[in-house]
Scaffold this motif. Structure first.
Motif, PDB file in Angstrom:
ATOM      1  N   GLN A   1      46.097   0.915  28.245  1.00 28.85           N
ATOM      2  CA  GLN A   1      45.298   0.862  29.459  1.00 28.85           C
ATOM      3  C   GLN A   1      46.144   1.099  30.705  1.00 28.85           C
TER       4      GLN A   1
ATOM      5  N   GLY B   1      47.767   4.565  30.513  1.00 28.49           N
ATOM      6  CA  GLY B   1      46.709   5.567  30.598  1.00 28.49           C
ATOM      7  C   GLY B   1      46.270   5.769  32.040  1.00 28.49           C
ATOM      8  N   THR B   2      46.087   4.662  32.764  1.00 29.74           N
ATOM      9  CA  THR B   2      45.657   4.757  34.148  1.00 29.74           C
ATOM     10  C   THR B   2      46.740   5.391  35.007  1.00 29.74           C
TER      11      THR B   2
ATOM     12  N   ALA C   1      46.832   9.005  34.470  1.00 25.04           N
ATOM     13  CA  ALA C   1      45.686   9.666  35.079  1.00 25.04           C
ATOM     14  C   ALA C   1      45.894   9.854  36.569  1.00 25.04           C
ATOM     15  N   SER C   2      46.604   8.913  37.186  1.00 24.44           N
ATOM     16  CA  SER C   2      46.846   9.069  38.620  1.00 24.44           C
ATOM     17  C   SER C   2      47.897  10.156  38.845  1.00 24.44           C
TER      18      SER C   2
ATOM     19  N   GLU D   1      46.297   5.517  21.870  1.00 19.78           N
ATOM     20  CA  GLU D   1      44.935   6.031  21.835  1.00 19.78           C
ATOM     21  C   GLU D   1      44.781   7.302  22.655  1.00 19.78           C
ATOM     22  N   ALA D   2      45.810   7.645  23.397  1.00 15.07           N
ATOM     23  CA  ALA D   2      45.677   8.816  24.272  1.00 15.07           C
ATOM     24  C   ALA D   2      45.728  10.094  23.448  1.00 15.07           C
TER      25      ALA D   2
ATOM     26  N   GLN E   1      46.459  16.648  25.221  1.00 14.05           N
ATOM     27  CA  GLN E   1      45.776  16.785  26.493  1.00 14.05           C
ATOM     28  C   GLN E   1      46.717  16.452  27.660  1.00 14.05           C
TER      29      GLN E   1
ATOM     30  N   ASP F   1      47.053  18.962  30.630  1.00 12.94           N
ATOM     31  CA  ASP F   1      46.761  18.523  31.998  1.00 12.94           C
ATOM     32  C   ASP F   1      47.992  18.603  32.901  1.00 12.94           C
ATOM     33  N   GLY F   2      49.126  18.954  32.317  1.00 17.33           N
ATOM     34  CA  GLY F   2      50.320  19.107  33.137  1.00 17.33           C
ATOM     35  C   GLY F   2      51.066  17.822  33.432  1.00 17.33           C
ATOM     36  N   ILE F   3      50.738  16.738  32.722  1.00 18.21           N
ATOM     37  CA  ILE F   3      51.427  15.464  32.942  1.00 18.21           C
ATOM     38  C   ILE F   3      52.758  15.467  32.184  1.00 18.21           C
TER      39      ILE F   3
ATOM     40  N   LYS G   1      56.305  15.377  34.079  1.00 22.38           N
ATOM     41  CA  LYS G   1      56.476  16.487  35.005  1.00 22.38           C
ATOM     42  C   LYS G   1      57.391  16.103  36.169  1.00 22.38           C
TER      43      LYS G   1
ATOM     44  N   SER H   1      35.669  14.536  22.776  1.00 24.37           N
ATOM     45  CA  SER H   1      35.508  13.312  23.561  1.00 24.37           C
ATOM     46  C   SER H   1      34.032  12.997  23.748  1.00 24.37           C
TER      47      SER H   1
ATOM     48  N   TYR I   1      37.715  15.858  35.832  1.00 25.55           N
ATOM     49  CA  TYR I   1      38.969  15.366  36.389  1.00 25.55           C
ATOM     50  C   TYR I   1      40.201  15.790  35.602  1.00 25.55           C
TER      51      TYR I   1
ATOM     52  N   PRO J   1      44.298  15.178  36.071  1.00 30.48           N
ATOM     53  CA  PRO J   1      45.223  14.395  36.899  1.00 30.48           C
ATOM     54  C   PRO J   1      46.097  15.250  37.804  1.00 30.48           C
ATOM     55  N   VAL J   2      46.623  16.354  37.284  1.00 33.16           N
ATOM     56  CA  VAL J   2      47.566  17.116  38.088  1.00 33.16           C
ATOM     57  C   VAL J   2      46.888  17.759  39.293  1.00 33.16           C
TER      58      VAL J   2
ATOM     59  N   ILE K   1      38.300   4.550  29.556  1.00 32.81           N
ATOM     60  CA  ILE K   1      39.701   4.137  29.667  1.00 32.81           C
ATOM     61  C   ILE K   1      40.451   4.482  28.387  1.00 32.81           C
ATOM     62  N   VAL K   2      39.931   4.030  27.252  1.00 28.10           N
ATOM     63  CA  VAL K   2      40.684   4.223  26.012  1.00 28.10           C
ATOM     64  C   VAL K   2      40.815   5.702  25.688  1.00 28.10           C
ATOM     65  N   GLN K   3      39.721   6.453  25.857  1.00 30.62           N
ATOM     66  CA  GLN K   3      39.798   7.872  25.550  1.00 30.62           C
ATOM     67  C   GLN K   3      40.067   8.732  26.789  1.00 30.62           C
ATOM     68  N   SER K   4      40.373   8.070  27.888  1.00 30.65           N
ATOM     69  CA  SER K   4      40.731   8.749  29.141  1.00 30.65           C
ATOM     70  C   SER K   4      39.697   9.759  29.611  1.00 30.65           C
TER      71      SER K   4
ATOM     72  N   TYR L   1      37.700   9.921  32.224  1.00 31.02           N
ATOM     73  CA  TYR L   1      37.441   9.192  33.465  1.00 31.02           C
ATOM     74  C   TYR L   1      36.164   9.633  34.153  1.00 31.02           C
TER      75      TYR L   1
END
Lengths: 554, 314
Positions: free
Chosen positions: A87, A90-91, A94-95, A108-109, A113, A117-119, A372, A497, B55, B57-58, B275-278, B280
């Motif tokens: 959690q 993950g948050t 995401a930020s 769980e992520a 992805q 997503d470039g993270i 990144k 998802s 969404y 993130p980047v 949250i768990v599977q992101s 958002y």
């Protein structure tokens, strides 16, 4: 190495070769120590905390002090408790801001992805140029590369390993890799041998044996307290553990992960929870439940609850657990006053062909990523590679610190010290090693020698693991818990998802109803049809495509 | 007294500037509160735009591709959505119906205790469960209610001779366990506001009632209750606004696939998926929808109260 793995390896090898055509890169050379001038370089590492909770990585545990001395790289830890990691991290991911240099991918992520997503940074070139040890291992086992390569051809994670890839630490230094063969630490059913002896029963082999044994546990009072309070069998960690009975119908699980996806002999992906074999499994479980042979709490199982039932001398069998836990079971029961307690592992139930087969655990995990925001990715890669797969790194993560937790004889034989095997604080050897930082969260390979050293004094466990012939060992479907771990594309992930949560929720719910008899198994077809209407066909198509991509055929 | 009255009736005529100057101290004292709401309640609302984008993130919230109502379509298309809505409403409603009156009754009862010391002790004891972590509470519940090792089942089996009941996995007990433990945990704490209101009732009213010969029960019905009625109604309206915001913490600890059919609520589903599977954007969309329903409830309750009594929020 058995046939299937070899085949997958060859195919994956061909695939990677075709990918590499046209790119000329400087191959990594064996890194020279220290990796950086001491005191000049710092890497931030975000990780879930130690399995052994009283020794936090934040305290810079001994093996990481050793690593710092060897590499010259200082690690700044960002440690998050295990249960909060998914959690919290993950948050944070995401930020997408102020990320640590290296982070453990939340369980769980969706690891791919994070890359799309470039993270997480693409690592192909970094690995090629800086990860000497990983390259060496991937050259021998190309399946590792297919295990971490994503659908866009990029690698976004550094793998962690279960058993099956590293034999001995020193081989990583000499480069003469020996295939460690079948796994030692298996996930199997376990049973109270002393109860069996008391009732004059044999260790069960067939499904009927199991039924008779469980029935006897319930009715013949093996714990001898005059009450029928025995719980013949329970699921161990989660309700899907009891699906292990699927073995009797040819439906296997890999390790403790009940992956819902599998692949048949023709290379077609199927969804286990809609198969006829699964229906038969439910039928059997329904019979167990109806006769009170299955723990009524199987659906809300958790490890602490299971342990409590074991310690109160109530439990006759667990559906599924790691063999490494047997020692703890027996020790706890002895502490509780049951002197002759004797938990033993049970070989998998004979399948319709009359064979007892075991499925290895899928053991290449997308474990760590370089973010990144990392300023010095080359160093981060070198450090990751060194701590994971160098001879020194493997030794640290498998046996701890030389002179403290283990000693090396002149003949190269490694043995745990008295402090580790008979710890004054009363903790087991593995816990002790974890208190030093070994057997941790960062990527490391579970070396075969590591288990042999750890279990040197527990005869039986190693032998049990070695008792499976090569053709009895099945290769697992690439999985991440209940989900398939295949190179899905961005769009495929979107579809997953949307449908996966729905389908998994419905499967678990209906399975419980079938087992508890709240819904008749005559309605199994209806259940399958409902799943279809929830998008199962779509998911199957996606999985098939991703699997073919995995094999390098598309 | 006289001066205050004069001010009150001249509000209309006084220019705003003067009013601000007059109340400057009060206004200064308001600043932290206003900031609190700005920073923690209004600013995060910018995040609601997540519900309308895909969404990444980047790219950030602003840079992610706009998808309009697609996330909401996903919400409504979800086969579990009607069930989530129903469970959320039933759990919220049942919690309100049972746990709303009990603190009032408790406050009235405590108010009748004459021995001040005893009254304080009772009050303090009743607050205590409120400070126990929800994790511990659910741990206690599953321990006590366990069919194999739980004390309640052992007593139940010993007395009736029946098989133990798996309370925690039986869907029909879920809401009852949820609501009863909720009441146990919060009734003392929630009674504080009513006790405060009770303390403000004018003693003179009781004295004159006594002169008229009213007994204690009559005093309670005819004086105490009407006096705290505005508080009760305001609390009711506020609570109506929370019907659909069933917290996920307790349910996530209590439920399992065997009780999903009654226990899975919007917030837990959002947690599993968002949250768990992101996912958002999906999580925000369903959360926003939930807030809209809450808003409807609170507006409706307020309208109702305004129409049939003098009390209302606005």
């Amino acid at each position: 190495m058995n046939r299937q793995k070899k085949l997958a390896g060859v195919i994956a090898g061909l695939c990677t070769m075709s990918l590499m055509v046209g790119t000329v890169q400087a191959a990594a050379v064996k890194p020279e120590l220290p990796l950086a001038e001491p005191g000049t370089e710092t890497l931030t590492v975000a990780t879930m905390d130690n399995w052994f909770a009283t020794a936090s990585y934040a305290d810079n545990l001994p093996i990481y002090q050793e690593l710092e001395e060897m590499t010259g790289v200082k690690i700044e830890w960002e440690v998050i408790p295990i249960n909060d990691y998914d959690q919290v991290m993950g948050t944070r991911l995401a930020s997408g801001q102020n990320l640590p240099d290296i982070f453990m991918i939340p369980w769980e992520a969706n690891a791919d992805q994070l890359g799309f997503d470039g993270i997480a940074m693409p690592l192909n070139d970094l690995i090629e140029e800086n990860a000497y040890y990983l390259n060496m291992l991937m050259d021998k086992y190309p399946v590792i590369r297919s295990g971490i390569t994503t659908s866009d051809g990029n690698i976004y994670s550094y793998p962690g390993f279960g058993e099956g890839y590293v034999n001995k630490a020193e081989e990583m230094e000499t480069g003469e890799l020996v295939d460690p063969g079948a796994n030692l630490c298996l996930n199997v059913s376990m049973i109270r041998k002393d109860w069996l002896d008391k009732l004059g029963l044999e260790v069960p082999e067939t499904l009927d044996d199991w039924y008779n044994v469980l029935k006897a546990f319930k009715t013949q009072d093996p714990n001898g307290n005059g009450k029928a309070d025995e719980i013949p069998i329970t699921s161990t960690f989660n309700m899907r553990d009891i699906y292990r009975f699927g073995e009797a119908f040819g439906l296997y699980r890999a390790g403790n992960a009940e992956c819902r996806w599998g692949v048949d002999e023709e290379g077609k992906i199927f969804f286990k929870d809609t198969t006829e074999e699964f229906r038969q499994t439910l039928e059997f479980l329904n019979k167990l439940y109806a006769e009170g042979l299955l723990d009524p709490e199987y659906a809300t199982a958790g490890y602490d609850k299971t342990t409590e039932k074991i310690n109160r001398d109530l439990l006759g069998a667990v559906a599924s657990d790691w063999m490494s836990n047997i020692g703890t079971y027996n020790a706890n029961l002895k502490t509780a006053g049951v002197e002759d307690a004797n938990w033993v592992p049970v070989k998998p139930i004979l399948n319709p062909d009359g064979e007892s087969k075991i499925m290895n655990r899928w053991s290449v995990w997308k474990t760590a990523a370089i973010s990144k925001d990392c300023k010095n990715p080359e160093l981060a890669m070198k450090w990751l590679d060194f701590q994971c797969l160098s001879a020194q790194g493997v030794a640290l993560s498998n046996y701890g610190v030389e002179g403290v937790s283990y000693t090396k004889g002149e003949d190269g034989i490694i043995a745990l010290t008295e402090t580790a095997t008979n710890n004054p604080d009363g903790i087991g050897p593995q816990e002790y090693l974890r208190s030093l930082g070994a057997w941790g969260q960062l990527p490391y390979p579970q070396a075969k020698e590591g288990y042999e050293v750890l279990w040197a004094d527990q005869s039986g466990i190693v032998e049990f693991g070695q008792s499976f012939a090569a053709d009895q060992v099945l290769d697992p479907f690439p999985n991440n818990g209940t989900k398939a771990n295949l190179p899905f594309t961005d769009e495929e992930n979107d579809i997953r998802s949307e449908f996966e949560t729905i389908i998994e929720t419905y499967c678990d719910e209906m399975a419980i109803k079938f087992i508890e008899g709240k819904e008749s198994l005559d309605k199994f077809d209806e259940y399958v049809a409902t799943l279809e209407s929830y998008g199962l066909a779509e998911l199957l198509k996606i999985h098939q495509a991703a699997y073919e991509r995995f094999l390098g055929e598309s | 007294m006289k001066k205050k009255q004069k001010c009150a009736c001249s509000i209309q005529k006084t220019p705003l500037r003067k009013l601000i100057y007059r109340d400057r101290h009060l206004l200064v004292m308001c600043i932290p509160l206003i900031l609190f709401f700005l920073i923690f309640a209004y600013l995060p609302m910018a995040g609601l735009s997540l519900a309308f984008v895909d969404y990444k993130p980047v790219l950030g919230i602003g840079g992610s591709p706009f998808v309009g109502l697609e996330n909401f379509e996903k919400v409504f298309r979800n086969p579990f959505f009607p069930r989530l809505l129903k469970n959320t409403f039933l759990i919220g409603m049942e919690t309100l119906v049972w746990s709303f009156p009990i603190p009032i009754l408790f406050a009235l009862a405590v108010n009748e205790i004459r021995n001040r010391k005893f009254q304080k002790v009772i009050q303090t004891i009743s607050y205590m469960p409120y400070f126990i972590s929800i994790v511990v509470i659910v741990g206690l519940l599953s321990n006590f209610l366990s069919p194999t090792v739980g004390v309640i089942n052992q007593v139940y089996s010993a007395i009736t001779g029946n098989d133990p009941i798996s309370f925690m996995t039986e869907p029909k007990y879920f809401r009852t366990i949820y609501v009863v433990s909720h009441i146990w945990q919060t009734f003392g704490w929630n009674s504080i506001i009513y006790l405060a209101a009770l303390a403000g009732v004018d003693i003179a009213l009781y004295e004159s009632a006594k002169v008229d010969g009213a007994n204690r029960l009559q005093q309670m019905i005819h004086i105490t209750l009407p006096c705290i009625m505005p508080t009760i109604i305001i609390m009711l309206i506020l609570n109506m606004g929370n019907i659909m915001s069933v917290g996920f913490e307790k349910i996530i600890l209590m439920y399992s696939p065997s009780t999903y059919e009654v226990a899975d609520v919007i917030s837990t589903y959002t947690y599993r998926r968002g949250i768990v599977q992101s996912d958002y954007s999906f999580g925000t969309a369903i959360g926003l929808f939930n807030s809209a329903i809450n808003m409807m409830f609170i507006v409706g309750a307020n309208w109702f109260s305004k129409k049939f009594s003098d009390t209302s929020l606005w």
